[in-house]
Every structure is written in structure tokens, then in C-alpha cells.
Design a protein around this motif. Sequence first.
Motif, PDB file in Angstrom:
ATOM      1  N   TYR A   1      31.299  12.153  44.769  1.00 45.50           N
ATOM      2  CA  TYR A   1      32.503  12.517  44.011  1.00 45.50           C
ATOM      3  C   TYR A   1      33.128  13.786  44.583  1.00 45.50           C
ATOM      4  CZ  TYR A   1      34.902  15.198  40.374  1.00 45.50           C
ATOM      5  OH  TYR A   1      35.781  15.999  39.683  1.00 45.50           O
ATOM      6  N   LEU A   2      32.302  14.797  44.852  1.00 49.92           N
ATOM      7  CA  LEU A   2      32.830  16.043  45.414  1.00 49.92           C
ATOM      8  C   LEU A   2      33.380  15.829  46.816  1.00 49.92           C
ATOM      9  CD1 LEU A   2      30.101  18.647  44.314  1.00 49.92           C
ATOM     10  CD2 LEU A   2      32.343  18.231  43.277  1.00 49.92           C
ATOM     11  N   ALA A   3      32.680  15.016  47.626  1.00 49.51           N
ATOM     12  CA  ALA A   3      33.101  14.804  49.010  1.00 49.51           C
ATOM     13  C   ALA A   3      34.438  14.063  49.097  1.00 49.51           C
ATOM     14  CB  ALA A   3      32.029  14.029  49.767  1.00 49.51           C
ATOM     15  N   ILE A   4      34.674  13.118  48.203  1.00 50.50           N
ATOM     16  CA  ILE A   4      35.886  12.296  48.262  1.00 50.50           C
ATOM     17  C   ILE A   4      37.018  12.892  47.435  1.00 50.50           C
ATOM     18  CG2 ILE A   4      36.846  10.029  47.659  1.00 50.50           C
ATOM     19  CD1 ILE A   4      34.131   8.823  48.358  1.00 50.50           C
TER      20      ILE A   4
ATOM     21  N   PHE B   1      31.699  24.397  49.518  1.00 56.44           N
ATOM     22  CA  PHE B   1      31.422  25.464  48.544  1.00 56.44           C
ATOM     23  C   PHE B   1      30.744  24.912  47.298  1.00 56.44           C
ATOM     24  CE2 PHE B   1      32.919  27.672  44.691  1.00 56.44           C
ATOM     25  CZ  PHE B   1      32.297  28.909  44.880  1.00 56.44           C
ATOM     26  N   LEU B   2      31.274  23.781  46.775  1.00 56.88           N
ATOM     27  CA  LEU B   2      30.733  23.211  45.543  1.00 56.88           C
ATOM     28  C   LEU B   2      29.353  22.602  45.743  1.00 56.88           C
ATOM     29  CD1 LEU B   2      33.977  21.494  44.161  1.00 56.88           C
ATOM     30  CD2 LEU B   2      32.917  23.613  43.342  1.00 56.88           C
ATOM     31  N   MET B   3      29.136  21.972  46.912  1.00 57.29           N
ATOM     32  CA  MET B   3      27.826  21.392  47.219  1.00 57.29           C
ATOM     33  C   MET B   3      27.163  22.226  48.316  1.00 57.29           C
ATOM     34  SD  MET B   3      25.513  19.255  46.417  1.00 57.29           S
ATOM     35  CE  MET B   3      26.350  18.187  45.257  1.00 57.29           C
ATOM     36  N   SER B   4      26.865  23.452  47.974  1.00 53.44           N
ATOM     37  CA  SER B   4      26.220  24.367  48.914  1.00 53.44           C
ATOM     38  C   SER B   4      24.750  23.986  49.062  1.00 53.44           C
ATOM     39  CB  SER B   4      26.337  25.803  48.399  1.00 53.44           C
ATOM     40  OG  SER B   4      25.643  25.946  47.171  1.00 53.44           O
ATOM     41  N   PRO B   5      24.062  24.501  50.081  1.00 53.22           N
ATOM     42  CA  PRO B   5      22.621  24.212  50.220  1.00 53.22           C
ATOM     43  C   PRO B   5      21.824  24.590  48.982  1.00 53.22           C
ATOM     44  CG  PRO B   5      23.478  25.164  52.237  1.00 53.22           C
ATOM     45  CD  PRO B   5      24.591  25.243  51.240  1.00 53.22           C
ATOM     46  N   ASP B   6      22.203  25.695  48.326  1.00 50.23           N
ATOM     47  CA  ASP B   6      21.488  26.096  47.106  1.00 50.23           C
ATOM     48  C   ASP B   6      21.704  25.089  45.983  1.00 50.23           C
ATOM     49  OD1 ASP B   6      20.497  28.348  48.325  1.00 50.23           O
ATOM     50  OD2 ASP B   6      22.072  29.676  47.573  1.00 50.23           O
ATOM     51  N   THR B   7      22.938  24.593  45.848  1.00 47.59           N
ATOM     52  CA  THR B   7      23.234  23.591  44.820  1.00 47.59           C
ATOM     53  C   THR B   7      22.473  22.306  45.085  1.00 47.59           C
ATOM     54  OG1 THR B   7      25.464  24.511  44.515  1.00 47.59           O
ATOM     55  CG2 THR B   7      25.059  22.287  43.664  1.00 47.59           C
TER      56      THR B   7
ATOM     57  N   SER C   1      22.680  12.411  41.132  1.00 50.70           N
ATOM     58  CA  SER C   1      23.032  13.533  42.011  1.00 50.70           C
ATOM     59  C   SER C   1      23.811  13.055  43.229  1.00 50.70           C
ATOM     60  CB  SER C   1      21.761  14.268  42.455  1.00 50.70           C
ATOM     61  OG  SER C   1      21.050  14.791  41.352  1.00 50.70           O
ATOM     62  N   MET C   2      23.415  11.900  43.783  1.00 52.16           N
ATOM     63  CA  MET C   2      24.121  11.346  44.938  1.00 52.16           C
ATOM     64  C   MET C   2      25.524  10.902  44.561  1.00 52.16           C
ATOM     65  SD  MET C   2      20.975   9.250  46.705  1.00 52.16           S
ATOM     66  CE  MET C   2      21.832   8.781  48.204  1.00 52.16           C
TER      67      MET C   2
ATOM     68  N   MET D   1      24.428  14.901  51.714  1.00 56.77           N
ATOM     69  CA  MET D   1      24.297  13.465  51.503  1.00 56.77           C
ATOM     70  C   MET D   1      23.039  12.920  52.171  1.00 56.77           C
ATOM     71  SD  MET D   1      26.827  10.342  52.608  1.00 56.77           S
ATOM     72  CE  MET D   1      26.452  10.549  54.344  1.00 56.77           C
ATOM     73  N   PHE D   2      22.774  13.331  53.408  1.00 56.17           N
ATOM     74  CA  PHE D   2      21.594  12.839  54.119  1.00 56.17           C
ATOM     75  C   PHE D   2      20.320  13.513  53.627  1.00 56.17           C
ATOM     76  CE2 PHE D   2      24.982  11.715  57.150  1.00 56.17           C
ATOM     77  CZ  PHE D   2      24.705  10.369  57.285  1.00 56.17           C
ATOM     78  N   THR D   3      20.437  14.706  53.080  1.00 56.78           N
ATOM     79  CA  THR D   3      19.275  15.321  52.447  1.00 56.78           C
ATOM     80  C   THR D   3      18.860  14.512  51.215  1.00 56.78           C
ATOM     81  OG1 THR D   3      19.994  17.517  53.185  1.00 56.78           O
ATOM     82  CG2 THR D   3      18.373  17.431  51.401  1.00 56.78           C
ATOM     83  N   PHE D   4      19.848  14.128  50.400  1.00 57.71           N
ATOM     84  CA  PHE D   4      19.570  13.267  49.252  1.00 57.71           C
ATOM     85  C   PHE D   4      18.987  11.925  49.710  1.00 57.71           C
ATOM     86  CE2 PHE D   4      22.917  15.828  46.985  1.00 57.71           C
ATOM     87  CZ  PHE D   4      22.078  16.323  45.993  1.00 57.71           C
ATOM     88  N   LEU D   5      19.558  11.373  50.778  1.00 53.43           N
ATOM     89  CA  LEU D   5      19.105  10.076  51.283  1.00 53.43           C
ATOM     90  C   LEU D   5      17.662  10.143  51.766  1.00 53.43           C
ATOM     91  CD1 LEU D   5      19.764   7.140  51.998  1.00 53.43           C
ATOM     92  CD2 LEU D   5      20.661   7.940  54.189  1.00 53.43           C
TER      93      LEU D   5
END
Length: 321
Positions: free
Chosen positions: A123-126, A134-140, A117-118, A59-63
Motif C-alpha cells: 500500500y505504501l509503495a503504490i 521514509f514511511l517504511m524505514s528499516p526500523d519500521t 504487514s506485506m 518487500m523482499f525482507t518480508f518475503l
Amino acid sequence: MEPKNISTVTEFQLLGFQNLLEWQFLLFAIFLLVYFLTIMGNMAIITVVCQDPRLRSPMFTFLTHLSFLEIWYTSTIVPFLLANLRSWGHAISFSACMTQLYFFVFFGATECFLLASMGYDRYLAICHPLHYSFLMSPDTCTTLLTVSWLTGVGTGFLPSLMISKLDFCGPNQINHFFCDLPPLIQLSCSSVYVTEMSIFILSIAVLCICFILTLISYIFIVSSILRIPSASGRMKTFCTCGSHLAVVTIYYGTMISMYVHPNAHLSPEINKIISVFYTVVTPLLNPVIYSLRNKDFKEAVRKVMRRKCGIYGARVKGSFY
């Protein structure tokens, strides 16, 4: 026999807010203040996130990427707006105008993909907290960011290329405060049907699809929030996501109203007012809303401020003694 080149316009004149001459100084002060707050606010967000190791989540990477983008996005437009308010009828060369148009579309499209993307990340976090890592891995996360930036780079080429190939015979006055698509199309003396339809299709593909994907993410988020048993927790999460969705709606709503309407032209004054929202207002609101609603970020800000104040106090104390 060589074809005759009728593109005689070598520069454009940005009229800006010429109907508000008596308000020029006030508008200059307001836009300068908003621009200053936008730059400083987004730089502060980048600094805090980079300095606090706890803020390493996707989330903070996107931010951070959003804040970096907003700095350049608003810097593509607002300095020209300020120059126009200081000297009415600011001139801009044809090449500079096309360059500004390209970066405006590039940054605007990239922001659409970043916001989508954010929304997916939230959505995945909540909705899937147990599988989030797993779903929002660093690679994803890296893949989503790379796709957002590269797609934005590619999106900017088509409109700027098609506009640059049009013929401009005069007049050269753009009734706007930057080189935007609708006023440039209106100034052309060649056939613009293909250009208008191409930009319309591109706008549908970028704006509407990204907005729908973002909206779907928040619909699932709201549905998940309503199932939270705690009333206070439900209200807190809903207020946070509600503020996100409000800013996203303002951005997409104003952009869609400007570019997703083939063969229909709004009045120049309405165009300018709408453009202010997505070029001046949302670059300030977006990162602020996303960051100040987060408890970890606010704690990181307090930590940075205490550290800075401690260093300053130690320097003052050392100088005193």
C-alpha cells in the motif's frame, strides 16, 4: 481426598484419509511432491534474496521471513500426513500432539500478521511512492517483523494450553490428519464451552482483523491502480496485486471457515479438504506468487543461475584439461 484424574488418553490415533484407502499411494505421491516443491521453492527464494544486494528492500525482507515461516509451517503438518498415508492410523503421543497444535497456531498466526504487514508495505509503495522510503524505514520494517513473530508466539499458547487442560477419556481417534482444534474439542469428555468461546474470540481477533487490514490495504491499492494513465501499466500492476489478493483470500477464507464458527461443526471430510488448502497449498503458492511476479526477483534468479552455470562450466573445463 485427592481429585480423580480422568484424563486416561496418553496418545491419539490420526485417522487421516481413511475413507480413501485405495488412493493412499497416489495421495502420498502428490503430497510428497508438493512438500518437496514447497521446501525447495522457499529455500531458493531465501537463497536468491540473500545473495543479491539489490533485493534489500522491505518487500523482499518480508518475503524472506514468509518463506522461512512457510518451510516450518508446512513441516509441522505434512510429515505427519505422509507418515499416516504410509501406515494407516498413525499414533501420536499426547505431548507431541499438543506440541504440534502449538506450532501450528504459532506459525499460522504469524503468517496472518506477516501478510497484513506485506499488504501495508505494498500500500505504501503504490499509494505513497514518494514517501515510501521514509514511511517504511528499516526500523519500521524490523518493528513489523518483530511484532508479527512475537504476537504469533503468544497466540499459540492459549489454544494449546486450554486444549491440554481438557479431559480425554476415550476414544482416542482423531478424524483428521493432524492435531487440529475442532476434532480435539470434539474428543474431550469435559465441558468445552469456555474453550470454544475463547478460541472463537481469539480467531476473530487474529484472522478477521488481519484479513480486514489486508483487504483495506488492497482496496486502496486497487483504487490507486485505477488512476494509472497507462493501460499496460495499469493491467500489469493489477494482475500482480490480483494474484497476491487471490492467494491471501484463499488462506484467510479457508482459515475463517474453520475457526470462526462457534458451536457449529463441519463434517470431518470437509474439514480435511479445507485444511489441505491452508496447510499444504498456500505454503507453496504464497512465496511463489509474491516472487515470480516481480521483475527484480526474476532478474536476480537469472543472475544466480548464470553464476552457478559459469562455476560449473569452469569446473568441467578445468577437469577436462
